[in-house]
Design a protein around this motif. Structure first.
Motif, PDB file in Angstrom:
ATOM      1  N   GLN A  34       0.816  -1.211   0.000  1.00  0.00           N
ATOM      2  CA  GLN A  34       0.000   0.000   0.000  1.00  0.00           C
ATOM      3  C   GLN A  34       0.854   1.267   0.000  1.00  0.00           C
ATOM      4  OE1 GLN A  34      -3.253  -0.425  -0.392  1.00  0.00           O
ATOM      5  NE2 GLN A  34      -2.855  -2.628  -0.299  1.00  0.00           N
ATOM      6  N   ALA A  35       2.187   1.083  -0.067  1.00  0.00           N
ATOM      7  CA  ALA A  35       3.099   2.237  -0.002  1.00  0.00           C
ATOM      8  C   ALA A  35       2.806   3.205  -1.134  1.00  0.00           C
ATOM      9  CB  ALA A  35       4.550   1.771  -0.078  1.00  0.00           C
ATOM     10  N   ARG A  36       2.940   4.457  -0.827  1.00  0.00           N
ATOM     11  CA  ARG A  36       2.722   5.491  -1.841  1.00  0.00           C
ATOM     12  C   ARG A  36       3.884   5.475  -2.821  1.00  0.00           C
ATOM     13  NH1 ARG A  36       1.606  10.910  -0.677  1.00  0.00           N
ATOM     14  NH2 ARG A  36       0.516  10.779  -2.635  1.00  0.00           N
ATOM     15  N   SER A  37       3.615   5.145  -4.017  1.00  0.00           N
ATOM     16  CA  SER A  37       4.651   5.040  -5.046  1.00  0.00           C
ATOM     17  C   SER A  37       5.296   6.382  -5.351  1.00  0.00           C
ATOM     18  CB  SER A  37       4.066   4.454  -6.326  1.00  0.00           C
ATOM     19  OG  SER A  37       3.718   3.120  -6.109  1.00  0.00           O
ATOM     20  N   LEU A  38       4.521   7.460  -5.301  1.00  0.00           N
ATOM     21  CA  LEU A  38       5.082   8.771  -5.624  1.00  0.00           C
ATOM     22  C   LEU A  38       6.198   9.155  -4.667  1.00  0.00           C
ATOM     23  CD1 LEU A  38       1.895  10.824  -6.590  1.00  0.00           C
ATOM     24  CD2 LEU A  38       3.639   9.864  -8.095  1.00  0.00           C
ATOM     25  N   SER A  40       8.103   7.051  -2.949  1.00  0.00           N
ATOM     26  CA  SER A  40       9.236   6.170  -3.231  1.00  0.00           C
ATOM     27  C   SER A  40       9.946   6.591  -4.514  1.00  0.00           C
ATOM     28  CB  SER A  40       8.771   4.717  -3.351  1.00  0.00           C
ATOM     29  OG  SER A  40       8.213   4.271  -2.138  1.00  0.00           O
ATOM     30  N   ILE A  41       9.155   6.942  -5.526  1.00  0.00           N
ATOM     31  CA  ILE A  41       9.749   7.365  -6.800  1.00  0.00           C
ATOM     32  C   ILE A  41      10.580   8.626  -6.614  1.00  0.00           C
ATOM     33  CG2 ILE A  41       9.208   8.312  -9.091  1.00  0.00           C
ATOM     34  CD1 ILE A  41       6.852   6.333  -9.186  1.00  0.00           C
ATOM     35  N   SER A  42      10.067   9.595  -5.873  1.00  0.00           N
ATOM     36  CA  SER A  42      10.826  10.840  -5.681  1.00  0.00           C
ATOM     37  C   SER A  42      12.103  10.587  -4.883  1.00  0.00           C
ATOM     38  CB  SER A  42       9.961  11.912  -5.013  1.00  0.00           C
ATOM     39  OG  SER A  42       9.671  11.558  -3.689  1.00  0.00           O
ATOM     40  N   ARG A  43      12.030   9.693  -3.897  1.00  0.00           N
ATOM     41  CA  ARG A  43      13.240   9.373  -3.113  1.00  0.00           C
ATOM     42  C   ARG A  43      14.274   8.656  -3.975  1.00  0.00           C
ATOM     43  NH1 ARG A  43      10.943   6.190   1.706  1.00  0.00           N
ATOM     44  NH2 ARG A  43      13.136   5.883   2.174  1.00  0.00           N
ATOM     45  N   ILE A  44      13.823   7.722  -4.802  1.00  0.00           N
ATOM     46  CA  ILE A  44      14.755   7.006  -5.686  1.00  0.00           C
ATOM     47  C   ILE A  44      15.336   7.961  -6.725  1.00  0.00           C
ATOM     48  CG2 ILE A  44      14.809   5.325  -7.586  1.00  0.00           C
ATOM     49  CD1 ILE A  44      13.418   3.380  -5.790  1.00  0.00           C
ATOM     50  N   ASN A  45      14.504   8.852  -7.261  1.00  0.00           N
ATOM     51  CA  ASN A  45      15.006   9.823  -8.239  1.00  0.00           C
ATOM     52  C   ASN A  45      16.054  10.745  -7.622  1.00  0.00           C
ATOM     53  OD1 ASN A  45      13.598   8.917 -10.466  1.00  0.00           O
ATOM     54  ND2 ASN A  45      11.824  10.225 -10.062  1.00  0.00           N
ATOM     55  N   ARG A  46      15.895  11.082  -6.371  1.00  0.00           N
ATOM     56  CA  ARG A  46      16.901  11.911  -5.687  1.00  0.00           C
ATOM     57  C   ARG A  46      18.242  11.172  -5.641  1.00  0.00           C
ATOM     58  NH1 ARG A  46      14.437  13.507  -0.624  1.00  0.00           N
ATOM     59  NH2 ARG A  46      14.817  11.354  -0.095  1.00  0.00           N
ATOM     60  N   HIS A  47      18.198   9.883  -5.329  1.00  0.00           N
ATOM     61  CA  HIS A  47      19.437   9.089  -5.309  1.00  0.00           C
ATOM     62  C   HIS A  47      20.001   8.918  -6.723  1.00  0.00           C
ATOM     63  CE1 HIS A  47      19.547   8.125  -1.060  1.00  0.00           C
ATOM     64  NE2 HIS A  47      18.247   7.855  -1.109  1.00  0.00           N
ATOM     65  N   ASN A  48      19.131   8.786  -7.711  1.00  0.00           N
ATOM     66  CA  ASN A  48      19.595   8.678  -9.104  1.00  0.00           C
ATOM     67  C   ASN A  48      20.324   9.953  -9.533  1.00  0.00           C
ATOM     68  OD1 ASN A  48      18.650   6.090  -9.518  1.00  0.00           O
ATOM     69  ND2 ASN A  48      16.679   6.774 -10.319  1.00  0.00           N
ATOM     70  N   ARG A  49      19.793  11.109  -9.133  1.00  0.00           N
ATOM     71  CA  ARG A  49      20.463  12.377  -9.465  1.00  0.00           C
ATOM     72  C   ARG A  49      21.832  12.455  -8.790  1.00  0.00           C
ATOM     73  NH1 ARG A  49      15.224  14.113  -8.896  1.00  0.00           N
ATOM     74  NH2 ARG A  49      15.559  14.904  -6.779  1.00  0.00           N
ATOM     75  N   LEU A  84      13.969  -0.586 -14.280  1.00  0.00           N
ATOM     76  CA  LEU A  84      13.329  -1.640 -13.504  1.00  0.00           C
ATOM     77  C   LEU A  84      12.658  -1.065 -12.252  1.00  0.00           C
ATOM     78  CD1 LEU A  84      13.224  -4.890 -12.801  1.00  0.00           C
ATOM     79  CD2 LEU A  84      14.758  -4.012 -11.035  1.00  0.00           C
ATOM     80  N   GLU A  85      13.361  -0.177 -11.562  1.00  0.00           N
ATOM     81  CA  GLU A  85      12.792   0.424 -10.349  1.00  0.00           C
ATOM     82  C   GLU A  85      11.489   1.144 -10.658  1.00  0.00           C
ATOM     83  OE1 GLU A  85      17.144   1.207  -8.266  1.00  0.00           O
ATOM     84  OE2 GLU A  85      16.135   2.820  -9.353  1.00  0.00           O
ATOM     85  N   MET A  86      11.445   1.866 -11.768  1.00  0.00           N
ATOM     86  CA  MET A  86      10.218   2.582 -12.130  1.00  0.00           C
ATOM     87  C   MET A  86       9.100   1.603 -12.484  1.00  0.00           C
ATOM     88  SD  MET A  86      10.721   5.656 -11.515  1.00  0.00           S
ATOM     89  CE  MET A  86      12.074   5.485 -10.365  1.00  0.00           C
TER      90      MET A  86
END
Length: 178
Positions: A34-38, A40-49, A84-86
């Motif tokens: 039920q985790a909010r994907s948005l 998680s996506i923003s946190r992963i994108n921060r690490h990707n940057r 894959l993460e996305m």
């Protein structure tokens, strides 16, 4: 040596650290369906940057051919991992786990293996550079020692020439007095 070996090695450590944090975020999302994907996506994108900025900085250093090849492989693997993460985070329910188990785990392991190989190359090249610089320094020491010995020999020759010319003057002065 500092800018082309030590700083990039530290940068590679920061890449590994960001990969670790991304994996934790992904694992949390897999555990909590039920985790909010948005979020998680923003946190992963921060690490990707962060990873992208470190790689861009790393590319500015002196890279040998082997390092460049491994870096290109790492970049490809990071790109696959981001895709894959996305896919995982944009999926719902059991689909997330299926995607991660089918390809996600292996892609993550491949990325870490390529990063590890790049770190090993970095260390190997650094060792070779240190060995080459030691050879250069020892050659310079020999050259400097040879210069010192030649300077002393030239000095001894000059002193002996001056002494010989003084003896000739003394002998010729006595001859003129008689």
């Amino acid at each position: 040596m500092y800018n082309d070996r030590l700083v990039p090695a530290t940068d590679l450590y920061f890449i590994a650290e960001n990969l670790y944090h991304k994996n934790i975020i992904l694992q949390d999302a897999l555990m909590d369906q039920q985790a909010r994907s948005l979020n998680s996506i923003s946190r992963i994108n921060r690490h990707n940057r962060r990873i992208d900025s470190v790689i861009n900085k790393y590319e500015l250093t002196l890279l040998v051919e082997q390092e460049q090849a491994f870096l290109n492989e790492l970049k490809k693997s990071l790109n696959l991992q981001q895709q894959l993460e996305m896919r995982v985070l944009n999926s719902r329910g059991d689909e997330r786990n299926r995607i991660y188990e089918s390809t996600g785990r292996s892609i993550t392991n491949q990325t870490l293996a390529k990063l590890s190989a790049l770190i090993k190359i970095q260390s190997k090249v650094g060792s070779e550079l240190i060995k080459d610089s030691k050879i250069f320094v020892s050659g310079t020491k020999i050259y400097s020692t040879l210069q010192g010995v030649l300077a002393v020999l030239i000095g001894v020759m000059i002193v002996s020439i001056i002494s010989a010319s003084n003896m000739v003057k003394i002998q010729s002065d006595k001859f003129n007095l008689n």
